[in-house]
Enzyme design. Structure first.
Site, PDB file in Angstrom:
ATOM      1  CE  LYS A  79      52.115  47.298  38.932  1.00 13.92           C
ATOM      2  NZ  LYS A  79      51.430  46.024  38.617  1.00 13.92           N
ATOM      3  CB  SER A 154      48.087  46.101  40.852  1.00 13.97           C
ATOM      4  OG  SER A 154      49.014  45.441  39.993  1.00 13.97           O
ATOM      5  CB  SER A 178      48.037  43.894  37.426  1.00 16.15           C
ATOM      6  OG  SER A 178      47.449  43.718  38.676  1.00 16.15           O
TER       7      SER A 178
HETATM    8  N1  GLN Z   1      43.602  41.991  40.893  1.00 15.53           N
HETATM    9  C1  GLN Z   1      44.388  40.800  41.066  1.00 15.53           C
HETATM   10  C2  GLN Z   1      44.890  40.743  42.494  1.00 15.53           C
HETATM   11  O1  GLN Z   1      44.492  41.534  43.263  1.00 15.53           O
HETATM   12  C3  GLN Z   1      45.513  40.771  40.083  1.00 15.53           C
HETATM   13  C4  GLN Z   1      46.619  41.661  40.447  1.00 15.53           C
HETATM   14  C5  GLN Z   1      47.766  41.557  39.514  1.00 15.53           C
HETATM   15  O2  GLN Z   1      47.642  41.113  38.376  1.00 15.53           O
HETATM   16  N2  GLN Z   1      48.925  41.951  40.006  1.00 15.53           N
HETATM   17  O3  GLN Z   1      45.677  39.935  42.831  1.00 15.53           O
END
Ligand code: GLN
Length: 492
Positions: A79, A154, A178
């Protein structure tokens, strides 16, 4: 096609010299060229560097391999929020400009020491803020099962790349879901380790008290192998914990007889899509058939998790992202004075979701509001952690959905941040509590055919138990064998 193998199957073939590391790497690169135009999981990759690593692995394999290198010759993609020396590091954002990382994150050092071929930069929501990968400054990733839909986020690039067989495994990060949510929506395995299990050194910080690096794999065993390599104490991350690292893959015995699993009654409420609910019910029945004892439990503070998370995460983000000022790294848009330079750079470099969170986070930390929001959120966070610890006094793991629905169409929630935030309901509490979570495929919706994931939550440092349960379930069910049509596309 070695790119289509599981990590453990590839390792067995590499060791028997039935396939070379170069073949494996080449197969991934060719498959990316063939299909990535349709899903956009990769922001970039460096074939020359990837093949040079493969050749070095082949030299070692020719000399009989190396027992200390469990991932020797295995292509693993990363990532875009984890630092890999001499490769671009953009975090899905424009603000880092043409930044190239001068060093390897600890997890990358560990992967390299284990012989893995570290390659590629995987797409993500900007600074890991989002649930769909639509917040990437470089355009969305698409779901390999249906390219009109989101892959989750994400770490959408990581999940899509593994599901589409573009790599053998991938690293992602999980601050509020994420890793688990995209794994669920793309039909692969996603493991979010306990806070402190894996070093965050070299992970660009979003919300430091919630962030954790973890693994995507095609099977539970594969995720266990990667965790075994990346876990452990690191003096460069003071929040990493000096707990011994179990031999995770060795503990996967397929036996879960007598384990007690809890299903939170708060997770079975309205909003859960009927097909997701049916898949979950079937998974519960399967666990019982395997000899587990499934009981209802309660996590009474579940309703407060999203509000709590969006105060704490944005507060931490507002502080962490202050470093992107146009002076230290990446993009710079000059101004008459430093303040104008900061404003112009940050105005042009950050996307709308990142700006929204910096503003919200600055607000909840500001004097007069700190006590009402931030301090209150920290107290609720403690209650949420206590809910889990209390549950784990009577159950070995918690079972539930990972996402209220299967993958939704691109654009459906993009203009409605609140709807997007609400889709994180089942994953966010795990990070607030600092515990571990594992997602395994547990079925498909009918039409269109989209993956559904089962989430297991475990005690702090209880990854071993989660992996055992996930593996036993996987062995008993067919879901992990299904592949999107796209992954079967081969050279004509
Ligand atoms: N969807 C969550 C957010 O927007 C979690 C994102 C993540 O785990 N980085 O913060």
């Amino acid at each position: 096609m070695p790119n289509r193998l599981t990590l453990s199957a590839l390792t067995a073939r590499l060791n028997r010299r039935q396939v070379s590391a170069r073949d494996a790497m080449q197969a991934c690169l060719e498959h990316i060229q063939r299909v990535d135009g349709q899903i956009h999981a990769f922001l970039s990759y460096d074939p020359a560097d990837a093949l040079a690593q493969a050749d070095a692995a082949d030299q070692l394999l020719a000399r009989g391999g190396d027992a200390t290198k469990p991932l020797l010759g295995v292509p693993i993609a990363i990532k875009d929020v984890i630092a890999v020396k001499n490769q671009p590091l953009n975090c899905g954002s424009k603000i880092l400009g043409h930044f190239v990382s001068p060093y390897d994150a600890t997890v990358i050092e560990k992967l390299r020491a284990a012989g893995a071929l570290v390659f590629g930069r995987l797409n993500m929501d900007e600074f890991a803020m989002g649930s769909s990968t639509e917040n990437s400054a470089f355009g969305p990733t698409r779901n390999p099962w249906d390219p009109t839909r989101i892959p989750g986020g994400s770490s959408g690039g990581s999940a899509a790349a593994v599901a589409a067989d573009e790599c053998l495994a991938a690293l992602g990060s999980d601050t509020g879901g994420s890793i688990r949510q995209p794994a669920s929506l793309c039909g692969c395995v996603g493991l979010k380790p306990t806070y402190g299990r894996v070093s965050r050194y070299g992970l660009v910080a979003f919300a430091s008290s919630l962030d954790q690096i973890g693994a995507f794999g095609k099977t539970v065993r594969d995720a266990a192998s990667v965790l075994g390599v990346i876990a452990g104490h690191d003096p460069r991350d003071s929040t990493s914990v000096p707990e011994p690292v179990p031999d995770y893959p060795a503990r996967l015995d397929g036996n879960i007889r007598g384990l007690k699993l809890g299903v939170p009654k708060e997770y079975l409420v309205g909003g859960l899509n009927p097909e997701v609910k049916a898949a979950l019910d079937a998974a519960i029945t399967e666990m019982e058939k395997l000899g587990a004892n499934v009981v209802e439990i309660s996590l009474p503070h579940t309703d407060y998790a999203i509000a709590t998370y969006y105060i704490i995460a944005t507060a931490e983000a507002s502080a962490n992202l202050a470093r992107f000022d146009g002076v230290r790294y990446g993009l710079r848009i000059d101004g008459a004075d430093p303040i104008e330079l900061y404003g112009r750079t940050r105005g042009a470099g950050f996307g709308p979701e990142v700006k929204r969170r910096i503003i919200l986070g600055t607000y909840v930390l500001s004097s007069g509001y700190y006590d009402a929001y931030y301090l209150r959120a920290q107290k609720v966070r403690t209650l949420i952690r206590q809910d889990f610890l209390q549950a784990f006094a009577s159950v070995d793991a918690i079972l539930g959905p990972a996402s209220p629905t299967a993958a939704f169409p691109i654009g459906e929630k993009a203009d409605d941040p609140l709807q997007m935030y609400l889709s994180d309901i089942f994953t966010i509490s795990c990070n607030l509590a600092g515990i571990c979570g594992l997602v395994v495929p547990c079925g498909f919706t009918q039409s269109p055919k989209l993956p559904i994931g089962l989430q297991l939550l475990g005690r702090p440092f209880g990854e071993e138990t989660l992996l055992r349960i996930g593996h036993a379930y996987e062995q008993a069910t067919p879901w992990h064998n299904e592949k999107p049509a796209l992954s079967r596309q081969s050279a004509a």
